[in-house]
Design a protein around this motif. Structure first.
Motif, PDB file in Angstrom:
ATOM      1  N   UNK A  81       0.802  -1.218   0.000  1.00 29.72           N
ATOM      2  CA  UNK A  81       0.000   0.000   0.000  1.00 29.72           C
ATOM      3  C   UNK A  81       0.838   1.273   0.000  1.00 29.72           C
ATOM      4  N   UNK A  82       2.144   1.138   0.207  1.00 26.35           N
ATOM      5  CA  UNK A  82       2.998   2.311   0.164  1.00 26.35           C
ATOM      6  C   UNK A  82       2.831   3.250   1.342  1.00 26.35           C
ATOM      7  N   UNK A  83       2.545   2.704   2.522  1.00 27.80           N
ATOM      8  CA  UNK A  83       2.393   3.535   3.709  1.00 27.80           C
ATOM      9  C   UNK A  83       3.749   3.933   4.287  1.00 27.80           C
ATOM     10  N   UNK A  84       3.740   4.945   5.154  1.00 30.12           N
ATOM     11  CA  UNK A  84       4.926   5.374   5.909  1.00 30.12           C
ATOM     12  C   UNK A  84       6.116   5.689   4.991  1.00 30.12           C
ATOM     13  N   UNK A  85       5.826   6.327   3.870  1.00 26.14           N
ATOM     14  CA  UNK A  85       6.868   6.722   2.914  1.00 26.14           C
ATOM     15  C   UNK A  85       7.600   5.547   2.278  1.00 26.14           C
ATOM     16  N   UNK A  86       7.003   4.356   2.351  1.00 27.37           N
ATOM     17  CA  UNK A  86       7.570   3.173   1.707  1.00 27.37           C
ATOM     18  C   UNK A  86       7.009   3.090   0.287  1.00 27.37           C
ATOM     19  N   UNK A  87       7.865   2.995  -0.735  1.00 27.36           N
ATOM     20  CA  UNK A  87       7.360   2.876  -2.108  1.00 27.36           C
ATOM     21  C   UNK A  87       6.472   1.643  -2.265  1.00 27.36           C
ATOM     22  N   UNK A  88       5.314   1.815  -2.852  1.00 30.16           N
ATOM     23  CA  UNK A  88       4.408   0.679  -3.029  1.00 30.16           C
ATOM     24  C   UNK A  88       4.920  -0.252  -4.122  1.00 30.16           C
ATOM     25  N   UNK A  89       4.708  -1.534  -3.913  1.00 30.35           N
ATOM     26  CA  UNK A  89       5.079  -2.566  -4.873  1.00 30.35           C
ATOM     27  C   UNK A  89       3.864  -3.457  -5.060  1.00 30.35           C
ATOM     28  N   UNK A  90       3.496  -3.728  -6.298  1.00 35.00           N
ATOM     29  CA  UNK A  90       2.324  -4.561  -6.549  1.00 35.00           C
ATOM     30  C   UNK A  90       2.584  -5.988  -6.112  1.00 35.00           C
ATOM     31  N   UNK A  91       1.510  -6.675  -5.743  1.00 32.15           N
ATOM     32  CA  UNK A  91       1.621  -8.053  -5.264  1.00 32.15           C
ATOM     33  C   UNK A  91       2.296  -8.951  -6.298  1.00 32.15           C
ATOM     34  N   UNK A  92       2.031  -8.709  -7.560  1.00 32.42           N
ATOM     35  CA  UNK A  92       2.596  -9.533  -8.624  1.00 32.42           C
ATOM     36  C   UNK A  92       4.116  -9.468  -8.672  1.00 32.42           C
ATOM     37  N   UNK A  93       4.694  -8.388  -8.128  1.00 35.29           N
ATOM     38  CA  UNK A  93       6.145  -8.214  -8.161  1.00 35.29           C
ATOM     39  C   UNK A  93       6.834  -8.735  -6.895  1.00 35.29           C
ATOM     40  N   UNK A  94       6.062  -9.230  -5.944  1.00 34.67           N
ATOM     41  CA  UNK A  94       6.630  -9.699  -4.675  1.00 34.67           C
ATOM     42  C   UNK A  94       6.611 -11.221  -4.647  1.00 34.67           C
ATOM     43  N   UNK A  95       7.767 -11.801  -4.389  1.00 37.69           N
ATOM     44  CA  UNK A  95       7.914 -13.258  -4.374  1.00 37.69           C
ATOM     45  C   UNK A  95       8.361 -13.708  -2.988  1.00 37.69           C
ATOM     46  N   UNK A  96       7.764 -14.786  -2.506  1.00 40.89           N
ATOM     47  CA  UNK A  96       8.233 -15.431  -1.284  1.00 40.89           C
ATOM     48  C   UNK A  96       9.241 -16.519  -1.648  1.00 40.89           C
ATOM     49  N   UNK A  97      10.436 -16.429  -1.107  1.00 40.93           N
ATOM     50  CA  UNK A  97      11.402 -17.522  -1.176  1.00 40.93           C
ATOM     51  C   UNK A  97      11.211 -18.344   0.095  1.00 40.93           C
TER      52      UNK A  97
END
Length: 208
Positions: A81-97
């Motif tokens: 969601x890009x809260x607290x000045x953190x750049x938002x990243x879409x779920x599709x771009x996030x991978x769990x190792x």
């Protein structure tokens, strides 16, 4: 004793880092095998804070690579969601190792610690590898599997939910059990990079 092969560990990363993960594993930023083109996700200020945060063993929190004991953690909510000045990243771009405690333990020359809550909290305790046989009793299993953390009847839930497994050293690619992604498009990207089909699972419920 706990079945440590079933006690899974989760490390989130940007999908653009997966090629390097496949070649070198999950590497610390100070490693000789670090990713020079690493794409960060998360709160940069917290990452910087971890660099010099003292631990009971005289090391620094930033010396370790952190893993969670479950998916869908509060930090993921912030990242998406890009809260607290953190750049938002879409779920599709996030991978769990995904790896497991036993996979880590079978790696040569790898040391670790774990906590029963967020490592920054003064309420959290640090445990050495010698306590790993009791890890399922030490961490709050119900908390790490919670979908939400705002509970007026349990104000400590979020801290316990964010218990950490801290790896000192790199995790080789051979110790990664698999990868969880948000959708089939992300799965196709990983397969295109050479990840075996059996090592990729689509888990939209791991995301917000």
């Amino acid at each position: 004793m706990a079945d440590l092969s079933r006690l899974f560990l989760y490390r989130m990363t940007h999908i653009e880092n997966i090629s390097h993960v496949l070649a070198q594993g999950i590497t610390h930023r100070s490693s000789l095998n670090h990713n020079p083109n690493f794409v960060p996700i998360g709160d940069g200020s917290l990452i910087s804070k971890r660099t010099d945060w003292p631990m009971p063993n005289q090391k620094r929190l930033g010396d370790y690579i952190p893993f969670y004991f479950g998916p869908r953690m509060p930090m993921l909510y912030v990242i998406q969601h890009g809260f607290s000045n953190v750049p938002s990243v879409s779920a599709e771009k996030i991978v769990y190792c995904i790896t497991s405690v036993v996979d880590v333990m079978t790696c040569p020359s790898v040391d670790f610690m774990f906590t029963d809550g967020h490592a920054f909290s003064g309420l959290s305790s640090f445990y050495t590898a010698e306590r790993v046989a009791a890890i399922e009793q030490i961490i709050d299993q119900k908390a790490i599997r919670s979908e939400y953390w705002n509970d007026p009847n349990d104000l400590d839930l979020k801290r316990r939910m964010e218990a950490e497994f801290l790896l000192l050293g790199d995790l080789p690619a051979s110790a990664i059990r698999g990868f969880a992604v948000y959708n089939e498009a992300a799965a196709a990207t990983l397969k295109g990079l050479g990840v075996a089909e059996k090592q990729v699972v689509v888990r939209p419920t791991y995301y917000f």
